[in-house]
Design an enzyme around this catalytic site. Sequence first.
Site, short mmCIF file in Angstrom:
data_model
loop_
_atom_site.label_atom_id
_atom_site.label_comp_id
_atom_site.label_asym_id
_atom_site.label_seq_id
_atom_site.Cartn_x
_atom_site.Cartn_y
_atom_site.Cartn_z
N ARG A 82 -2.34 -8.90 -1.85
CA ARG A 82 -2.06 -7.49 -2.11
C ARG A 82 -2.73 -7.05 -3.42
O ARG A 82 -3.24 -5.92 -3.52
CB ARG A 82 -0.55 -7.24 -2.16
CG ARG A 82 -0.20 -5.77 -2.24
CD ARG A 82 1.28 -5.52 -2.06
NE ARG A 82 2.07 -6.12 -3.13
CZ ARG A 82 3.41 -6.21 -3.12
NH1 ARG A 82 4.10 -5.74 -2.09
NH2 ARG A 82 4.04 -6.76 -4.13
N LYS A 184 -0.42 -1.36 -5.45
CA LYS A 184 0.53 -1.52 -6.54
C LYS A 184 -0.19 -1.25 -7.85
O LYS A 184 -0.75 -2.15 -8.47
CB LYS A 184 1.13 -2.93 -6.49
CG LYS A 184 2.54 -2.99 -7.01
CD LYS A 184 3.25 -4.27 -6.61
CE LYS A 184 4.61 -4.34 -7.25
NZ LYS A 184 5.59 -3.41 -6.67
C1 LIG Z 1 6.53 -3.45 -5.62
C2 LIG Z 1 6.99 -2.29 -4.82
C3 LIG Z 1 7.86 -2.45 -3.72
C4 LIG Z 1 8.45 -3.77 -3.33
O1 LIG Z 1 7.50 -4.72 -2.91
P1 LIG Z 1 7.87 -6.26 -2.88
O2 LIG Z 1 6.60 -6.93 -2.50
O3 LIG Z 1 8.92 -6.45 -1.86
O4 LIG Z 1 8.34 -6.61 -4.24
C5 LIG Z 1 8.19 -1.32 -2.99
N1 LIG Z 1 7.73 -0.10 -3.33
C6 LIG Z 1 6.92 0.09 -4.38
C7 LIG Z 1 6.45 1.46 -4.70
C8 LIG Z 1 6.51 -1.00 -5.16
O5 LIG Z 1 5.71 -0.81 -6.20
#
Ligand SMILES: *Cc1c(COP(=O)(O)O)cnc(C)c1O
Length: 343
Positions: A82, A184
């Site tokens: 990711r 992210k």
């Molecule tokens: C990091 C994040 C999540 C959760 O992702 P995980 O991989 O389960 O930790 C959900 N929504 C947003 C906007 C994020 O930045």
Amino acid sequence: MEKKNLDWGNLGFAYHVTDYRYVSMFQNGAWDDGALITDDKIVMSEDAGVLHYSQSVFEGLKAYETEDGHIVCFRPDLNASRMADSAARLEMPAFPEDRFVDAVVETVRANAAWVPPYGSGATLYVRPMMFGISPVIGVKPADDYMFRIFVTPVGPYFKGGAKPIYVRVSDFDRAAPRGTGHIKAGLNYAMSLHAIVDAHKKGFAENIYLDPGTRTRIEETGGANIIFVDADGNLVIPASTSILPSITRRSIHYVAENYLGLKVTEREVTLQEVKEGNFVECGLCGTAAVISPVGMINDHGEDIAFPSGMEKMGPTMQKLYDTLTGIQMGRIEAPEGWIVRIM
Ligand SMILES: *Cc1c(COP(=O)(O)O)cnc(C)c1O
């Protein structure tokens, strides 16, 4: 190895400076070998790309002490891929995915004394990050990047742990339809800060964002995906190209189908059907939130209450929570490749 002397049972979701962090630099078109260092400070140019045009991506995962005393982490390969996707969208070089996993393992191992004991309710949060560090004044990508991982012991993300929370439908938007909602990146959070401060002021734990195009469909909250349970006890997961692809949510999907025998549907979910009472349980999911039950949603003054109520998690969320955390902490056998043993 002796653990640090912390009040493990009462940690909030906060930053502690721990002993070691991992750093690798991308310079002259290549990543260097990387190393663990002790200095928690970063020195950079006042003109670093990250400071002006927010060229920055990050990840979040956790390391756990298991029932039998090992330290493990959960699906770090998915964080690695990711982060590579996030980097590509912001014209940053990918940090090699195998090196990412090795660096997570190395950083956690070096900070093993900071991994909260099994059963304390706390975990070690691992924060990989990467940003443009060389000077940039015209709008363009930086030449040089820092990749870095630090760790910090954390307690529950929402005060009260597994108590249902009260959230509101936000009037602000999180991610444009063809924007960056699926990666992210820090920039997706900068613009959420005003909305979250305002939500907290008014007594809500989080904001639910709708799709900006039509403002009729549920997307996610500021930092967690949303899941629903319908009247038949099956799992319904909102689908949209601008939702961040949560690893927790993808894991819950698998666990619901393969461990609990639930039917799982990923589809567009409208606010209207939530109002009409189509769902009996609702939860937020993510590495930090784990599964946090939502007891009530406020939509512009109108409360939408779930039958599971404000006192405890509904039965299906509880089963999902117990199974997911059981896998993470080594009480339940994990699917192949989900758990990486660190020591
Ligand atoms: C990091 C994040 C999540 C959760 O992702 P995980 O991989 O389960 O930790 C959900 N929504 C947003 C906007 C994020 O930045």
